[in-house]
Write a protein that holds these residues in place. Structure first.
Motif, short mmCIF file in Angstrom:
data_model
loop_
_atom_site.label_atom_id
_atom_site.label_comp_id
_atom_site.label_asym_id
_atom_site.label_seq_id
_atom_site.Cartn_x
_atom_site.Cartn_y
_atom_site.Cartn_z
N UNK A 44 11.74 44.52 64.21
CA UNK A 44 13.03 45.19 64.05
C UNK A 44 13.27 46.28 65.10
N UNK A 45 12.49 46.24 66.16
CA UNK A 45 12.64 47.23 67.20
C UNK A 45 11.95 48.54 66.87
N UNK A 46 11.78 49.34 67.88
CA UNK A 46 11.13 50.65 67.73
C UNK A 46 12.14 51.75 68.05
N UNK A 47 11.69 52.98 67.92
CA UNK A 47 12.50 54.11 68.38
C UNK A 47 12.74 53.98 69.87
N UNK A 48 13.78 54.63 70.35
CA UNK A 48 14.08 54.66 71.77
C UNK A 48 13.63 56.00 72.36
N UNK A 49 13.31 56.02 73.65
CA UNK A 49 12.96 57.31 74.26
C UNK A 49 14.05 58.36 74.07
N UNK A 50 15.30 57.92 74.08
CA UNK A 50 16.41 58.86 73.92
C UNK A 50 16.47 59.50 72.53
N UNK A 51 15.80 58.88 71.54
CA UNK A 51 15.77 59.48 70.20
C UNK A 51 15.06 60.83 70.21
#
Length: 354
Positions: free
Chosen positions: A185-192
């Motif tokens: 389901x995807x991971x966090x993004x660096x921009x988070x």
């Protein structure tokens, strides 16, 4: 009357510099010069780029080049004496792995003469914990993790750390944080993490994979990243990571499991995702060299600290109760209970006095 030159102008033009025929060559040369200047005069990226270009256009290496080890590649093992965890290299990587393996053959031989494995270490996935949460198991070449999508955090990351893996020429300077496409389901993004007040903290540290740029790059996948208070990440947590590497060299290899304590109600950060901010982090470390075996646990608050690392040593049983994770479940039951119930004083004596 018209003046006719004695030389053939058409012939001269054909022999001269033809811009159209040399434009690509000039652009390529200027690109290499720019790449060299961009990396501060380092030749490694330029050499790596040129090798990639040669493979793309089909220029084979000479026999001498094939026999000679690439000085720009860090050594990697062709087998693992401490664990069966790591997957076999793919066909496309086998040649490179063999070349790098030659450089570490002497170290590997010395290590094999010192380490005697227990039978239970030879079990498949011996290092992997068991969790009641049913997190998503994600395997990378350097480490394996259990990912909790509801927290956008891994609940544990596990890997063997051998002595020679802590040294090499792999450099984190030019690596970038990337989403982990292996997560369903995807991971966090660096921009988070941008302007959140928290560091992108590694669970499996980049410094534990200095022997391979490829494996170091894996540690920048966001499945391996968690929100950490800057003074914690750059302070006591880094101190613990450095200590573990020192022990790995001293003991010729360790098993490492590390992660956050995840629970409902944690504060979150993020724009595209809600990333839970853990309040505590742990490390569980196991040393095996038959007949010797010892285990130690660390539990730290996600905050700056000037205390000695000895103050954060806790029984592994305590970490299991907090996390709901069973560490090293493939150890014989009696031995597992003995190791996990040891108190701080006994563990400090075993680990810090050697």
């Amino acid at each position: 009357m018209f003046f006719r030159p004695r030389f053939n102008t058409k012939k001269y033009a054909r022999r001269g510099f033809r811009l159209r025929g040399n434009t690509l060559v000039l652009l390529f040369v200027f690109f290499l010069i720019g790449l060299f200047l961009h990396y501060g005069g380092k030749t490694k990226p330029v050499v790596a780029f040129w090798n990639d270009v040669r493979e793309i256009i089909g220029l084979r290496r000479s026999h001498a080049e094939k026999e000679e080890s690439n000085p720009y590649r860090a050594p990697e093992p062709d087998s693992d004496v401490a664990t069966d965890e790591r997957p076999e290299p793919s066909a496309s990587e086998s040649e490179a792995s063999d070349k790098r393996g030659r450089r570490s053959s002497k170290t590997k031989t010395n290590r094999e003469s010192k380490i005697v494995r227990f039978e239970f270490e030879k079990q498949v996935d011996f290092i992997l914990p068991v969790s009641r949460s049913g997190g998503e198991l994600i395997r990378h070449e350097g480490y394996t993790l259990s990912y909790r999508d509801e927290y956008k955090d891994a609940e544990w990351v596990a890997y063997p750390l051998l002595d020679y893996e802590t040294t090499g020429d792999a450099d984190r300077k030019n690596e970038q944080f990337q989403p982990d496409r292996a997560a369903a389901n995807g991971t966090a993004l660096p921009s988070d993490y941008t302007r959140s007040g928290y560091d992108r903290g590694h669970l499996a540290p980049a410094g534990d994979f200095k022997y391979s740029q490829r494996m170091m790059r894996e540690t920048f996948l966001m499945s391996n990243i968690t929100p950490q208070v800057p003074d914690f990440n750059r302070g006591i947590w880094k101190e613990l990571e450095d200590l573990v590497r020192t022990w790995a060299v001293r003991d010729n290899g360790l098993y490492i499991i590390t992660g956050p304590v995840l629970k409902a109600g944690l504060p979150t950060i993020g724009k595209a995702n809600e990333v839970s901010v853990p309040q505590k982090f742990y490390k569980v470390i196991l040393y095996c060299n038959k007949p010797d075996i010892r285990m130690i646990g660390f539990l730290l608050d996600n905050e700056a600290s000037e205390s000695s690392l000895k103050q954060f040593v806790v029984p592994v049983d305590q970490i299991e109760q907090l996390t709901g994770i069973d560490f090293f479940p493939k150890l014989p039951d009696d031995l597992e209970r003995k190791l996990e119930s040891k108190g701080r004083g006994e563990m400090v004596d075993e680990w810090f006095s050697n």
